[in-house]
Design a protein around this motif. Structure first.
Motif, mmCIF file in Angstrom:
data_model
loop_
_atom_site.group_PDB
_atom_site.id
_atom_site.type_symbol
_atom_site.label_atom_id
_atom_site.label_comp_id
_atom_site.label_asym_id
_atom_site.label_seq_id
_atom_site.Cartn_x
_atom_site.Cartn_y
_atom_site.Cartn_z
ATOM 1 N N VAL A 93 0.865 -1.184 0.000
ATOM 2 C CA VAL A 93 0.000 0.000 0.000
ATOM 3 C C VAL A 93 0.900 1.231 0.000
ATOM 4 C CG1 VAL A 93 -1.787 1.265 1.262
ATOM 5 C CG2 VAL A 93 -1.794 -1.237 1.293
ATOM 6 N N TRP A 94 0.473 2.289 -0.740
ATOM 7 C CA TRP A 94 1.179 3.568 -0.682
ATOM 8 C C TRP A 94 0.195 4.706 -0.919
ATOM 9 C CZ3 TRP A 94 1.526 0.041 -4.571
ATOM 10 C CH2 TRP A 94 1.292 0.475 -5.884
ATOM 11 N N LEU A 95 0.599 5.905 -0.533
ATOM 12 C CA LEU A 95 -0.253 7.090 -0.628
ATOM 13 C C LEU A 95 0.433 8.142 -1.475
ATOM 14 C CD1 LEU A 95 -0.928 5.654 2.217
ATOM 15 C CD2 LEU A 95 -1.859 7.876 2.896
ATOM 16 N N THR A 96 -0.374 8.888 -2.203
ATOM 17 C CA THR A 96 0.075 10.095 -2.901
ATOM 18 C C THR A 96 -0.978 11.169 -2.676
ATOM 19 O OG1 THR A 96 -1.038 9.568 -4.994
ATOM 20 C CG2 THR A 96 1.198 8.689 -4.676
ATOM 21 N N HIS A 123 -3.216 3.869 -3.131
ATOM 22 C CA HIS A 123 -2.758 2.930 -4.153
ATOM 23 C C HIS A 123 -2.427 1.612 -3.458
ATOM 24 C CE1 HIS A 123 -2.108 6.390 -6.946
ATOM 25 N NE2 HIS A 123 -1.800 7.005 -5.808
ATOM 26 N N TRP A 124 -2.705 0.502 -4.098
ATOM 27 C CA TRP A 124 -2.342 -0.801 -3.538
ATOM 28 C C TRP A 124 -2.209 -1.829 -4.652
ATOM 29 C CZ3 TRP A 124 -7.241 0.857 -4.026
ATOM 30 C CH2 TRP A 124 -8.256 -0.063 -4.360
ATOM 31 N N THR A 125 -1.448 -2.860 -4.352
ATOM 32 C CA THR A 125 -1.247 -3.952 -5.286
ATOM 33 C C THR A 125 -1.225 -5.261 -4.511
ATOM 34 O OG1 THR A 125 0.194 -4.826 -7.024
ATOM 35 C CG2 THR A 125 1.270 -3.799 -5.154
ATOM 36 N N GLY A 126 -1.716 -6.343 -5.160
ATOM 37 C CA GLY A 126 -1.801 -7.634 -4.499
ATOM 38 C C GLY A 126 -0.749 -8.608 -4.965
ATOM 39 N N PRO A 127 -0.865 -9.863 -4.504
ATOM 40 C CA PRO A 127 0.128 -10.875 -4.894
ATOM 41 C C PRO A 127 0.188 -11.100 -6.402
ATOM 42 C CG PRO A 127 -1.203 -11.618 -3.032
ATOM 43 C CD PRO A 127 -1.845 -10.388 -3.538
ATOM 44 N N ASP A 128 -0.905 -10.820 -7.106
ATOM 45 C CA ASP A 128 -0.899 -11.021 -8.554
ATOM 46 C C ASP A 128 -0.252 -9.869 -9.304
ATOM 47 O OD1 ASP A 128 -2.764 -9.079 -8.106
ATOM 48 O OD2 ASP A 128 -4.448 -10.149 -9.007
ATOM 49 N N GLY A 129 0.135 -8.781 -8.565
ATOM 50 C CA GLY A 129 0.798 -7.650 -9.193
ATOM 51 C C GLY A 129 -0.125 -6.625 -9.801
ATOM 52 N N TYR A 130 -1.423 -6.864 -9.745
ATOM 53 C CA TYR A 130 -2.360 -5.912 -10.348
ATOM 54 C C TYR A 130 -2.525 -4.707 -9.416
ATOM 55 C CZ TYR A 130 -6.544 -4.050 -12.563
ATOM 56 O OH TYR A 130 -7.450 -3.235 -13.209
ATOM 57 N N GLU A 131 -2.394 -3.489 -9.955
ATOM 58 C CA GLU A 131 -2.433 -2.267 -9.158
ATOM 59 C C GLU A 131 -3.820 -1.636 -9.199
ATOM 60 O OE1 GLU A 131 -0.377 2.157 -9.321
ATOM 61 O OE2 GLU A 131 0.888 0.410 -9.775
ATOM 62 N N ASN A 132 -4.273 -1.140 -8.032
ATOM 63 C CA ASN A 132 -5.562 -0.451 -7.916
ATOM 64 C C ASN A 132 -5.355 0.918 -7.287
ATOM 65 O OD1 ASN A 132 -7.599 -2.626 -8.673
ATOM 66 N ND2 ASN A 132 -6.417 -3.669 -7.072
ATOM 67 N N THR A 133 -6.321 1.819 -7.523
ATOM 68 C CA THR A 133 -6.236 3.183 -7.010
ATOM 69 C C THR A 133 -7.610 3.614 -6.507
ATOM 70 O OG1 THR A 133 -4.495 3.729 -8.597
ATOM 71 C CG2 THR A 133 -5.637 5.558 -7.556
ATOM 72 N N ARG A 134 -7.601 4.381 -5.417
ATOM 73 C CA ARG A 134 -8.836 5.014 -4.931
ATOM 74 C C ARG A 134 -8.544 6.479 -4.740
ATOM 75 N NH1 ARG A 134 -12.315 6.701 -5.641
ATOM 76 N NH2 ARG A 134 -14.383 6.769 -4.758
ATOM 77 N N SER A 135 -9.180 7.332 -5.549
ATOM 78 C CA SER A 135 -8.877 8.751 -5.589
ATOM 79 C C SER A 135 -9.602 9.509 -4.474
ATOM 80 C CB SER A 135 -9.283 9.339 -6.938
ATOM 81 O OG SER A 135 -9.085 10.737 -6.948
#
Length: 273
Positions: A138-141, A146-158
């Motif tokens: 998990v990271w913030l900007t 922003h976060w990514t799982g074991p499958d490497g797929y990245e998601n974002t919540r604005s």
């Protein structure tokens, strides 16, 4: 010629009475015989004797009363014992005296539950990748979460697309996983005194989330937590640092579910208080 011896003149004083003590006794005897004794005060003597007897009787009576009172008090404090059982009957047991309450029993009140303890908020730099465990990061900007799982797929919540009202306390919830467990994360916003985000299922089991914020306390942050198998649906609750509920979402399945927050994609969170 021998001179003549002068003649000694005779003693002019007569010889003393050979028994003066006898005369003195005789004089005292004659004087005593002439004294007539007064009558004996028998009545006064009897009165004094009766008074002394009354005082002695009164003192003995008071002592007897005190001794009887002491004996009665000693008998009162003793535990009564039943008489010996008759031959052939069951043995009786001494019964203590009944205790009479002197005051009304206390009124029982339900205990007030303690508010949850605040969770330390971790401050992270913008873009800093935080290991959330089990392959999640998990990271913030400034744009949001922003976060990514074991499958490497990245998601974002604005937090800048207009779907999050930063002016009122709220919380969002995203979850991904399966029967073996799930990863939960989301936003909390509209407050600078966030103290705790908690997941709670229908049976009362809870999971406490980790809180992340950018420097400067921007009024929003990110939370994340893991739940094991059998957790089922969970509710999401946001508390302030004093333990007051700021916002709450109803139960949500522990497996992969929709994004729920205070915007168009999931309905308004229910503020409490």
């Amino acid at each position: 010629m021998t001179p003549a011896r002068p003649t000694t003149p005779p003693d002019p004083r007569p010889d003393p009475d050979p028994r003066p003590d006898a005369d003195v006794r005789a004089v005292f005897a004659r004087a005593a015989a002439e004294v007539v004794p007064g009558p004996l005060p028998l009545a006064a003597v009897r009165r004094a004797g009766r008074a002394r007897r009354r005082r002695r009787t009164t003192a003995l009576s008071a002592g007897s009363v005190l001794a009887v009172a002491t004996a009665v008090a000693a008998v009162v404090v003793l535990t009564p014992v039943l008489p010996s059982p008759q031959a052939g009957g069951p043995a009786r047991v001494a019964v203590p005296p009944a205790v009479v309450p002197t005051s009304s029993p206390p009124v029982r009140t339900s205990a007030t539950p303690r508010p949850p303890a605040p969770t330390p908020v971790r401050t992270v730099a913008s873009g800093e990748r935080v290991d959330a465990g089990k392959g999640w990061r998990v990271w913030l900007t400034a744009a949001g979460k922003h976060w990514t799982g074991p499958d490497g797929y990245e998601n974002t919540r604005s937090v800048t697309d207009g779907n999050v009202d930063l002016g009122a306390p709220g919380v969002s919830h995203q979850s991904e996983g399966g029967p073996k467990g799930a990863f939960h994360s989301g936003l909390y916003y509209g407050t600078r005194s966030a103290g705790r985000v908690e997941l709670r299922n229908a049976e009362g089991r809870t999971a406490v989330a980790t809180l992340l914020e950018l420097p400067g306390r921007p009024g929003w942050g990110v939370w994340y937590a893991h739940t094991g198998p059998g957790m089922g649906e969970v509710a999401t609750v946001l508390y302030d640092r004093a333990g007051k509920v700021l916002s709450e979402l109803p139960l949500l399945r522990g497996a992969t579910g929709p994004d729920r927050h205070g915007g168009a994609s999931g309905g308004r969170p229910r503020p409490v208080g």
